[in-house]
Design a protein around this motif. Structure first.
Motif, PDB file in Angstrom:
ATOM      1  N   ASP A  60      -0.380 -39.191  36.982  1.00  0.00           N
ATOM      2  CA  ASP A  60       0.307 -37.907  37.140  1.00  0.00           C
ATOM      3  C   ASP A  60       0.843 -37.403  35.804  1.00  0.00           C
ATOM      4  OD1 ASP A  60      -0.291 -37.957  39.828  1.00  0.00           O
ATOM      5  OD2 ASP A  60       1.709 -38.615  40.454  1.00  0.00           O
ATOM      6  N   LYS A  61       1.393 -38.301  34.985  1.00  0.00           N
ATOM      7  CA  LYS A  61       1.902 -37.899  33.676  1.00  0.00           C
ATOM      8  C   LYS A  61       0.754 -37.405  32.787  1.00  0.00           C
ATOM      9  CE  LYS A  61       4.733 -39.290  29.779  1.00  0.00           C
ATOM     10  NZ  LYS A  61       5.684 -40.260  29.253  1.00  0.00           N
ATOM     11  N   LEU A  62      -0.379 -38.120  32.806  1.00  0.00           N
ATOM     12  CA  LEU A  62      -1.518 -37.705  31.983  1.00  0.00           C
ATOM     13  C   LEU A  62      -2.064 -36.351  32.424  1.00  0.00           C
ATOM     14  CD1 LEU A  62      -3.439 -41.066  31.508  1.00  0.00           C
ATOM     15  CD2 LEU A  62      -2.237 -39.755  29.750  1.00  0.00           C
ATOM     16  N   LEU A  63      -2.087 -36.105  33.729  1.00  0.00           N
ATOM     17  CA  LEU A  63      -2.604 -34.825  34.227  1.00  0.00           C
ATOM     18  C   LEU A  63      -1.608 -33.682  34.078  1.00  0.00           C
ATOM     19  CD1 LEU A  63      -4.507 -35.818  37.495  1.00  0.00           C
ATOM     20  CD2 LEU A  63      -5.481 -34.887  35.395  1.00  0.00           C
ATOM     21  N   ASP A  64      -0.360 -33.909  34.481  1.00  0.00           N
ATOM     22  CA  ASP A  64       0.612 -32.828  34.574  1.00  0.00           C
ATOM     23  C   ASP A  64       1.351 -32.536  33.268  1.00  0.00           C
ATOM     24  OD1 ASP A  64      -0.129 -32.738  37.233  1.00  0.00           O
ATOM     25  OD2 ASP A  64       1.552 -33.970  37.901  1.00  0.00           O
ATOM     26  N   GLU A  65       1.712 -33.582  32.522  1.00  0.00           N
ATOM     27  CA  GLU A  65       2.488 -33.384  31.295  1.00  0.00           C
ATOM     28  C   GLU A  65       1.594 -33.341  30.056  1.00  0.00           C
ATOM     29  OE1 GLU A  65       5.837 -36.085  30.954  1.00  0.00           O
ATOM     30  OE2 GLU A  65       6.018 -36.110  33.141  1.00  0.00           O
ATOM     31  N   VAL A  66       0.726 -34.340  29.921  1.00  0.00           N
ATOM     32  CA  VAL A  66      -0.134 -34.427  28.743  1.00  0.00           C
ATOM     33  C   VAL A  66      -1.333 -33.492  28.886  1.00  0.00           C
ATOM     34  CG1 VAL A  66      -1.436 -36.015  27.268  1.00  0.00           C
ATOM     35  CG2 VAL A  66       0.611 -36.828  28.447  1.00  0.00           C
ATOM     36  N   MET A  67      -1.762 -33.276  30.112  1.00  0.00           N
ATOM     37  CA  MET A  67      -2.899 -32.403  30.443  1.00  0.00           C
ATOM     38  C   MET A  67      -4.213 -32.873  29.809  1.00  0.00           C
ATOM     39  SD  MET A  67      -0.900 -28.721  30.344  1.00  0.00           S
ATOM     40  CE  MET A  67      -2.405 -27.834  30.265  1.00  0.00           C
ATOM     41  N   VAL A  68      -4.547 -34.168  30.034  1.00  0.00           N
ATOM     42  CA  VAL A  68      -5.795 -34.694  29.497  1.00  0.00           C
ATOM     43  C   VAL A  68      -6.986 -34.123  30.254  1.00  0.00           C
ATOM     44  CG1 VAL A  68      -4.818 -36.845  28.613  1.00  0.00           C
ATOM     45  CG2 VAL A  68      -5.748 -36.779  30.920  1.00  0.00           C
ATOM     46  N   ASN A  69      -8.086 -34.018  29.558  1.00  0.00           N
ATOM     47  CA  ASN A  69      -9.330 -33.493  30.109  1.00  0.00           C
ATOM     48  C   ASN A  69     -10.159 -34.656  30.649  1.00  0.00           C
ATOM     49  OD1 ASN A  69     -11.492 -31.914  30.720  1.00  0.00           O
ATOM     50  ND2 ASN A  69     -12.123 -31.562  28.623  1.00  0.00           N
ATOM     51  N   LYS A  70      -9.671 -35.305  31.700  1.00  0.00           N
ATOM     52  CA  LYS A  70     -10.335 -36.466  32.283  1.00  0.00           C
ATOM     53  C   LYS A  70     -10.353 -36.350  33.803  1.00  0.00           C
ATOM     54  CE  LYS A  70     -11.390 -38.941  28.750  1.00  0.00           C
ATOM     55  NZ  LYS A  70     -12.798 -39.100  28.461  1.00  0.00           N
ATOM     56  N   THR A  71     -11.317 -37.041  34.406  1.00  0.00           N
ATOM     57  CA  THR A  71     -11.399 -37.156  35.853  1.00  0.00           C
ATOM     58  C   THR A  71     -10.984 -38.572  36.228  1.00  0.00           C
ATOM     59  OG1 THR A  71     -13.210 -35.573  35.934  1.00  0.00           O
ATOM     60  CG2 THR A  71     -12.946 -37.014  37.839  1.00  0.00           C
ATOM     61  N   PHE A  72     -10.093 -38.706  37.177  1.00  0.00           N
ATOM     62  CA  PHE A  72      -9.582 -40.001  37.606  1.00  0.00           C
ATOM     63  C   PHE A  72     -10.161 -40.335  38.976  1.00  0.00           C
ATOM     64  CE2 PHE A  72      -6.498 -40.506  34.279  1.00  0.00           C
ATOM     65  CZ  PHE A  72      -6.288 -39.208  33.855  1.00  0.00           C
ATOM     66  N   ALA A  73     -10.514 -41.614  39.170  1.00  0.00           N
ATOM     67  CA  ALA A  73     -11.080 -42.061  40.437  1.00  0.00           C
ATOM     68  C   ALA A  73     -10.195 -43.147  41.035  1.00  0.00           C
ATOM     69  CB  ALA A  73     -12.490 -42.607  40.212  1.00  0.00           C
ATOM     70  N   LEU A  74      -9.873 -42.999  42.308  1.00  0.00           N
ATOM     71  CA  LEU A  74      -9.049 -43.977  43.004  1.00  0.00           C
ATOM     72  C   LEU A  74      -9.917 -45.159  43.412  1.00  0.00           C
ATOM     73  CD1 LEU A  74      -6.332 -44.764  44.229  1.00  0.00           C
ATOM     74  CD2 LEU A  74      -6.950 -43.429  46.248  1.00  0.00           C
ATOM     75  N   VAL A  75      -9.527 -46.361  43.011  1.00  0.00           N
ATOM     76  CA  VAL A  75     -10.300 -47.569  43.303  1.00  0.00           C
ATOM     77  C   VAL A  75     -10.177 -47.925  44.782  1.00  0.00           C
ATOM     78  CG1 VAL A  75     -10.522 -50.040  42.826  1.00  0.00           C
ATOM     79  CG2 VAL A  75      -9.984 -48.453  40.977  1.00  0.00           C
ATOM     80  N   GLY A  76     -11.285 -48.339  45.361  1.00  0.00           N
ATOM     81  CA  GLY A  76     -11.277 -48.826  46.733  1.00  0.00           C
ATOM     82  C   GLY A  76     -11.489 -47.770  47.782  1.00  0.00           C
ATOM     83  N   LYS A  77     -11.775 -46.532  47.385  1.00  0.00           N
ATOM     84  CA  LYS A  77     -12.013 -45.458  48.339  1.00  0.00           C
ATOM     85  C   LYS A  77     -13.428 -44.942  48.170  1.00  0.00           C
ATOM     86  CE  LYS A  77      -7.797 -45.483  49.815  1.00  0.00           C
ATOM     87  NZ  LYS A  77      -7.454 -45.960  51.122  1.00  0.00           N
ATOM     88  N   ASP A  78     -13.933 -44.320  49.214  1.00  0.00           N
ATOM     89  CA  ASP A  78     -15.267 -43.741  49.132  1.00  0.00           C
ATOM     90  C   ASP A  78     -15.219 -42.406  48.410  1.00  0.00           C
ATOM     91  OD1 ASP A  78     -15.916 -44.941  52.440  1.00  0.00           O
ATOM     92  OD2 ASP A  78     -16.429 -45.855  50.521  1.00  0.00           O
TER      93      ASP A  78
END
Length: 176
Positions: A60-78
């Protein structure tokens, strides 16, 4: 994995672009290719890279505050078509106890950070790899190793921070 944290150090402007370093501390890493570049998927170009796993607060910090240009994937989900993209990492390396190498990152968010073999100007690039005391580290880094990463970043025209791998500090080594 509550030791995971992120620190951003702004550097100013380089070539008209805002630049900074992003430090990811005490993160589990998988698929580290940091000593020699490997071919990119469906390309002849090569790159260094590592898959990093972080907790939800760090994501959340990387997306909302730092605003990195990355896609995050949740482990263990389809997989789903809506963000955050959820993937199920392959669990082919089960231990005798029935656990997998991925149990340590279950419920975390994974993303890949890379560095091209050559700069846009054609200069060969490298990733610095050191041990916990700062000495050069030459062993292959196995899945589940705990590392601290230094990423170099610049803001693109959309205000997002584009990051690339700069330094890997191996805090707890899992042999490859």
């Amino acid at each position: 994995m509550s030791d995971i944290s992120v620190v951003v150090a702004n550097q100013g402007k380089t070539g008209g672009l805002e630049t900074c370093n992003v430090y990811l501390l005490n993160v589990p890493v998988f698929f580290a290719k940091v000593h020699a570049p490997q071919k990119k998927s469906q390309s002849e170009e090569k790159e260094y890279g590592v898959t990093v796993f972080i907790d939800e607060a760090t994501k959340d910090k990387l997306l909302d505050e730092v605003m990195v240009n990355k896609t995050f994937a949740l482990v263990g989900k389809d997989k789903t078509s809506k963000p955050p993209r959820r993937i199920k990492f392959p669990l082919s390396s089960q231990t005798e106890e029935g656990k997998t190498n991925y149990d340590v990152v279950d419920g975390m968010f994974g993303f890949t950070v890379a560095k091209a073999e050559f700069s846009k100007g054609g200069k060969r690039m490298f990733v610095n790899v050191v041990d916990a005391s700062g000495e050069k580290f030459t062993a292959d880094i196995g899945n589940g190793s705990i590392c601290s990463l230094k990423l170099f970043g610049y803001r693109n025209q959309d205000g997002q921070l584009v990051v690339s791998l700069d330094t890997v500090k191996v805090v707890k080594h899992v042999p490859y």
